[in-house]
Design an enzyme around this catalytic site. Structure first.
Site, PDB file in Angstrom:
ATOM      1  N   CYS A   1       0.836  -1.193   0.000  1.00  0.00           N
ATOM      2  CA  CYS A   1       0.000   0.000   0.000  1.00  0.00           C
ATOM      3  C   CYS A   1       0.878   1.253   0.000  1.00  0.00           C
ATOM      4  O   CYS A   1       1.884   1.307   0.703  1.00  0.00           O
ATOM      5  CB  CYS A   1      -0.902  -0.002   1.230  1.00  0.00           C
ATOM      6  SG  CYS A   1      -2.050   1.399   1.287  1.00  0.00           S
TER       7      CYS A   1
ATOM      8  N   CYS B   1     -17.013  -9.104   4.043  1.00  0.00           N
ATOM      9  CA  CYS B   1     -16.340  -7.812   3.898  1.00  0.00           C
ATOM     10  C   CYS B   1     -15.184  -7.957   2.915  1.00  0.00           C
ATOM     11  O   CYS B   1     -14.234  -8.700   3.185  1.00  0.00           O
ATOM     12  CB  CYS B   1     -15.830  -7.327   5.245  1.00  0.00           C
ATOM     13  SG  CYS B   1     -17.119  -7.211   6.502  1.00  0.00           S
TER      14      CYS B   1
ATOM     15  N   CYS C   1      -0.062   4.668   7.022  1.00  0.00           N
ATOM     16  CA  CYS C   1      -0.761   4.467   8.292  1.00  0.00           C
ATOM     17  C   CYS C   1       0.124   3.658   9.251  1.00  0.00           C
ATOM     18  O   CYS C   1       0.486   2.513   8.972  1.00  0.00           O
ATOM     19  CB  CYS C   1      -2.071   3.728   8.056  1.00  0.00           C
ATOM     20  SG  CYS C   1      -3.136   4.506   6.811  1.00  0.00           S
TER      21      CYS C   1
ATOM     22  N   CYS D   1      -0.491  -0.117  10.372  1.00  0.00           N
ATOM     23  CA  CYS D   1      -0.849  -1.123   9.372  1.00  0.00           C
ATOM     24  C   CYS D   1       0.342  -1.931   8.875  1.00  0.00           C
ATOM     25  O   CYS D   1       1.371  -1.381   8.493  1.00  0.00           O
ATOM     26  CB  CYS D   1      -1.538  -0.437   8.191  1.00  0.00           C
ATOM     27  SG  CYS D   1      -2.206  -1.616   6.998  1.00  0.00           S
TER      28      CYS D   1
ATOM     29  N   ARG E   1     -19.089  -3.837  16.757  1.00  0.00           N
ATOM     30  CA  ARG E   1     -18.402  -5.065  16.355  1.00  0.00           C
ATOM     31  C   ARG E   1     -17.021  -5.151  16.999  1.00  0.00           C
ATOM     32  O   ARG E   1     -16.228  -4.220  16.931  1.00  0.00           O
ATOM     33  CB  ARG E   1     -18.238  -5.085  14.829  1.00  0.00           C
ATOM     34  CG  ARG E   1     -17.622  -6.378  14.288  1.00  0.00           C
ATOM     35  CD  ARG E   1     -17.450  -6.290  12.786  1.00  0.00           C
ATOM     36  NE  ARG E   1     -18.676  -5.822  12.147  1.00  0.00           N
ATOM     37  CZ  ARG E   1     -18.709  -5.206  10.969  1.00  0.00           C
ATOM     38  NH1 ARG E   1     -17.592  -4.964  10.306  1.00  0.00           N
ATOM     39  NH2 ARG E   1     -19.855  -4.814  10.464  1.00  0.00           N
TER      40      ARG E   1
ATOM     41  N   CYS F   1     -20.236   1.892   7.584  1.00  0.00           N
ATOM     42  CA  CYS F   1     -19.513   1.102   8.581  1.00  0.00           C
ATOM     43  C   CYS F   1     -18.216   1.835   8.873  1.00  0.00           C
ATOM     44  O   CYS F   1     -17.384   2.015   7.981  1.00  0.00           O
ATOM     45  CB  CYS F   1     -19.248  -0.298   8.038  1.00  0.00           C
ATOM     46  SG  CYS F   1     -18.199  -1.327   9.103  1.00  0.00           S
TER      47      CYS F   1
ATOM     48  N   CYS G   1     -20.056  -5.994   2.167  1.00  0.00           N
ATOM     49  CA  CYS G   1     -19.503  -4.681   2.497  1.00  0.00           C
ATOM     50  C   CYS G   1     -18.179  -4.531   1.758  1.00  0.00           C
ATOM     51  O   CYS G   1     -17.345  -5.431   1.791  1.00  0.00           O
ATOM     52  CB  CYS G   1     -19.273  -4.561   4.003  1.00  0.00           C
ATOM     53  SG  CYS G   1     -18.540  -2.994   4.541  1.00  0.00           S
TER      54      CYS G   1
END
Length: 406
Positions: free
Chosen positions: A65, A109, A69, A72, A272, A202, A142
């Site tokens: 990626c 998801c 972040c 991550c 969740r 979400c 999702c």
């Protein structure tokens, strides 16, 4: 305790607690913990009974990626030894999703690392959504693809997506300390795009990144104001090879207090328990079911989770039941608003029942289950040290030739 009685009354009326009341929940002692869980449990049962919704993650594209972040394992510059692969074919993703549905998952998801999808990527994910829905009647889907451009949310909706995930993660005030390649405002914009397209919002948070109690209150109040239907609560697992590898700040008691606070602030939404529950809650996971009404089944994006059968056994042993496909998750007053929003969306978007939807991270950091690796851990790690023994990198399921853990 007067505080808890007040919070229960407010939760049953869907009334927002004061910031001081929410902070007081986080400040309760371990001696008061069971009282806190019991109080928040009354609110949870009012709106969701003893049902537990199961969700299943499929990592469509793993690693590499361009976003930075800090939490991550798929970030720019990550040295974490995770699986790295490009887009799964629709049939591969459908096969992975079917394993989760067979294990009892009601929602699949679909997550992809990256800053955000190209139009070609949206077409690819759209075909995957169509294939999953064709092969699994009644399943919710999702999507979680990062920052959206104009029109992309509508195309995902038209392909059959039910929801879009994009986590807020932390407070606006501290967001720049966690990520520098995109902004808090970018997150807000993306989930508002999804919400306006008629997709269920979400969006959640990551606890344990060194944030203050005030930061946690800020992010949860922002989620309430932005009117997310589903709020995933991730607990950071410091992945070796990432900037937060030494941030071990959580105990099971702290994690339970955070979940209770989220339930009091967001009484009637799907709360969740997401990435990190096995490491940080450990043997106290069943108590968390009295606070949250939704969990992920089996493995996560780049890390291993508790075995799917162990999740099912835990739910049954704790006296809860898996939510069936024919049951509407949200209370009637919320599900009716969501249905009306979907119906109205093609005519020009929706406003929702509040002030939009909650924002989330670009790339893999936007995933509803987070990227953080985790394994069942018998002891709390010490702050300031890397604990690679507590992190199990996913080596099965999507992107491999081994059967998934569902």
């Amino acid at each position: 305790m007067d505080l808890l009685n007040t919070l229960v009354d407010k939760g049953l009326r869907r009334e927002l607690p004061t910031r001081e009341e929410a902070l007081a929940v986080l400040a309760t002692s371990d001696d008061e913990l069971l009282d806190v869980v019991a109080a928040a449990g009354k609110v949870r049962r009012q709106w969701f009974g003893r049902r537990v919704k199961l969700n299943y993650l499929v990592n469509l594209k793993s690693g590499l990626c361009p976003e930075d972040c800090s939490y991550c394992s798929q970030r720019l510059g990550s040295k974490a030894e995770i699986l790295k692969y490009t887009w799964l074919k629709p049939e591969e993703a459908t096969q992975a999703a079917a394993a989760g549905v067979a294990g009892g998952a009601k929602r699949v998801c679909l997550v992809a690392s990256g800053r955000g999808p190209t139009d070609r990527d949206v077409d690819r994910v759209g075909k995957t959504i169509e294939a999953i829905k064709e092969g699994n009647e009644g399943v919710e889907v999702c999507a979680c693809l990062g920052l959206l451009s104009d029109g992309q949310a509508e195309r995902l909706r038209d392909a059959g997506a039910d929801a879009y995930n994009h986590n807020l993660n932390t407070s606006e005030a501290t967001y720049g300390e966690i990520t520098k390649t995109h902004t808090y405002a970018d997150r807000v914009d993306t989930v508002q795009k999804a919400h306006a397209a008629g997709l269920s919002a979400c969006s959640g948070l990551i606890a344990g990144m060194g944030e203050s109690d005030e930061d946690l209150i800020d992010v949860v109040y922002a989620l309430r104001e932005l009117d997310a239907d589903s709020v995933p609560v991730n607990f950071l697992i410091p992945f070796e090879g990432t900037p937060l590898a030494k941030e071990w700040n959580l105990t099971p008691q702290r994690a339970l207090r955070i979940l209770a606070m989220v339930r009091f602030v967001c009484p009637d939404v799907e709360v969740r328990i997401a990435g990190g529950r096995e490491v940080h809650l450990r043997t106290m996971q069943p108590l968390a079911l009295h606070l949250a009404n939704s969990i992920f089944l089996g493995d996560y994006l780049t890390s291993e989770g508790q075995a799917g059968q162990a999740d099912l056994d835990m739910i049954a042993d704790a006296g809860f039941e898996v939510e069936g496909a024919g049951t509407t998750t949200l209370p009637a007053h919320r599900s009716e608003v969501t249905a009306a929003a979907v119906a109205a969306a093609p005519a020009g978007g929706v406003c929702g029942s509040g002030s939009g939807a909650a924002p989330a991270a670009a790339g893999c950091g936007s995933a509803c289950g987070g990227c953080s690796g985790h394994d069942a851990a018998p002891a709390q790690a010490d702050a300031g040290e890397v604990r690679s023994d507590l992190v199990a990198v996913r080596r099965r399921g999507a992107g491999t030739d081994l059967a998934p853990n569902a």
